[in-house]
Design an enzyme around this catalytic site. Structure first.
Site, short mmCIF file in Angstrom:
data_model
loop_
_atom_site.label_atom_id
_atom_site.label_comp_id
_atom_site.label_asym_id
_atom_site.label_seq_id
_atom_site.Cartn_x
_atom_site.Cartn_y
_atom_site.Cartn_z
CB CYS A 1 -0.99 -0.02 1.16
SG CYS A 1 -2.41 1.08 0.87
CG HIS B 1 -4.17 -3.41 2.90
ND1 HIS B 1 -3.03 -3.24 3.65
CD2 HIS B 1 -4.54 -2.17 2.47
CE1 HIS B 1 -2.72 -1.94 3.69
NE2 HIS B 1 -3.61 -1.28 2.98
CD GLU C 1 -1.78 -6.41 4.77
OE1 GLU C 1 -1.81 -5.21 5.07
OE2 GLU C 1 -1.74 -6.83 3.58
#
EC number: 2.3.1.31
Length: 314
Positions: A142, A235, A237
């Site tokens: 990001c 993202h 994660e």
């Protein structure tokens, strides 16, 4: 993980074309294996949440990983206790003489600022320059990806009309690419950002490969051909409820955010958010550790010259 089989077995050549790591008896007998050293530069405000998210995915590999966390001394965290930082994190001076097989640079909630106005920018630039000769493969996430592209190539970030928040489809563009081994032709992942980069600038200013993109998110993941630089604007994660927590936080702050797209059933914020990216996340992080780190880094870092050209750095 590699498999050891007779090198004369007909399946060997087929497996190798599919990027499956095959070794014969001679290579297996001389294989040096050591723990892989991974450095995580955690720039997210909720440090402990991000730690857990990343470690959950890194732990999916059978390889032993030695993890160190890094923080910016020039920035004081407002949301994580100083005792936690002092106990579990290292400063740049404490790691600058070490070598790492991989590094993850997280996102950061500083998109509204020009890069040079971020309070830890000077220290961040030192870390990124140091990584050229002390880290084999760096995964930027990001804002970390935008900052990396700006520093290395002069690629700018641009403010979007409204925040991009939700679960979005993306297409994989390079069939058989190591980072996307096991992926379908398309996948979904969370995105949460106010800024974007220009595909035209990527094509004109860098020699990076665009590996995935989508109609709403634009360029999503790109990398150097040697996988020493990887940039992800999403993202993968994130937990199931991360976007929900961001949404309700912004509501409480009076920001009137849009409901994250493709996330709550029927856009009902009282419903449990969907979780539809966990298998892609597991594959992506495992592929990074296996193909960009484990199979490429030298057993003894001291044998590498202290010069970026020794790695073919682009």
């Amino acid at each position: 993980m590699p498999i050891r089989i007779d090198k004369k077995l007909p399946a060997v050549e087929i497996l190798r074309t599919e990027n499956i790591f095959v070794m014969d008896d001679q290579r297996a007998a001389h294989q040096d294996i050591r723990p892989l050293k991974i450095l995580i530069l955690n720039l997210m405000p909720q440090k402990m949440v991000t730690e857990t998210q990343l470690l959950r995915h890194l732990a999916n590999t059978p390889l032993q990983l030695d993890i160190d966390f890094l923080y910016m001394e020039s920035h004081r965290s407002k949301t994580t206790r100083s005792e936690h930082m002092e106990t579990f994190y290292k400063t740049f001076p404490e790691v600058k003489d070490e070598y790492f097989d991989g590094m993850i640079i997280t996102g950061a909630p500083v998109e509204h600022l020009p890069f040079e106005e971020v309070d830890y920018w000077e220290e961040f630039t030192q870390v990124l320059e140091w990584s050229k000769t002390h880290v084999y493969s760096t995964l930027h996430i990001c804002w970390g990806a935008q900052a990396g592209l700006y520093l290395r190539y002069g690629v700018e970030k641009y403010q979007m009309d409204s925040k991009l928040s939700g679960i979005y489809p993306q297409d994989t563009l390079k069939e058989g690419h190591l980072l996307f081994r096991g992926f379908d032709d398309s996948y979904v992942s969370p995105h949460s950002r106010h800024t974007e980069i220009s595909k035209e600038e990527i094509l004109n200013k860098t020699n990076l490969e665009i590996l995935s993109e989508g109609p709403q998110v634009g360029v999503s993941i790109l990398a150097s051909r040697d996988l020493r630089e990887i940039y992800s604007f999403g993202h993968l994660e994130y937990d199931r409820d991360t976007l929900a927590k961001e949404y309700f936080r912004d509501c409480d702050a009076g920001l009137a955010p849009h409901i994250p797209e493709n996330y709550f059933k029927d856009d009902d914020v009282n419903q449990t958010p969907c979780l539809c990216w966990s298998s892609s996340a597991a594959l992506f992080f495992s592929n990074w550790v296996n193909y960009a780190v484990y199979q490429e880094t030298p057993f003894d870092w001291r044998k590498i010259e202290d010069d970026a050209s020794a790695y073919g750095y682009l």
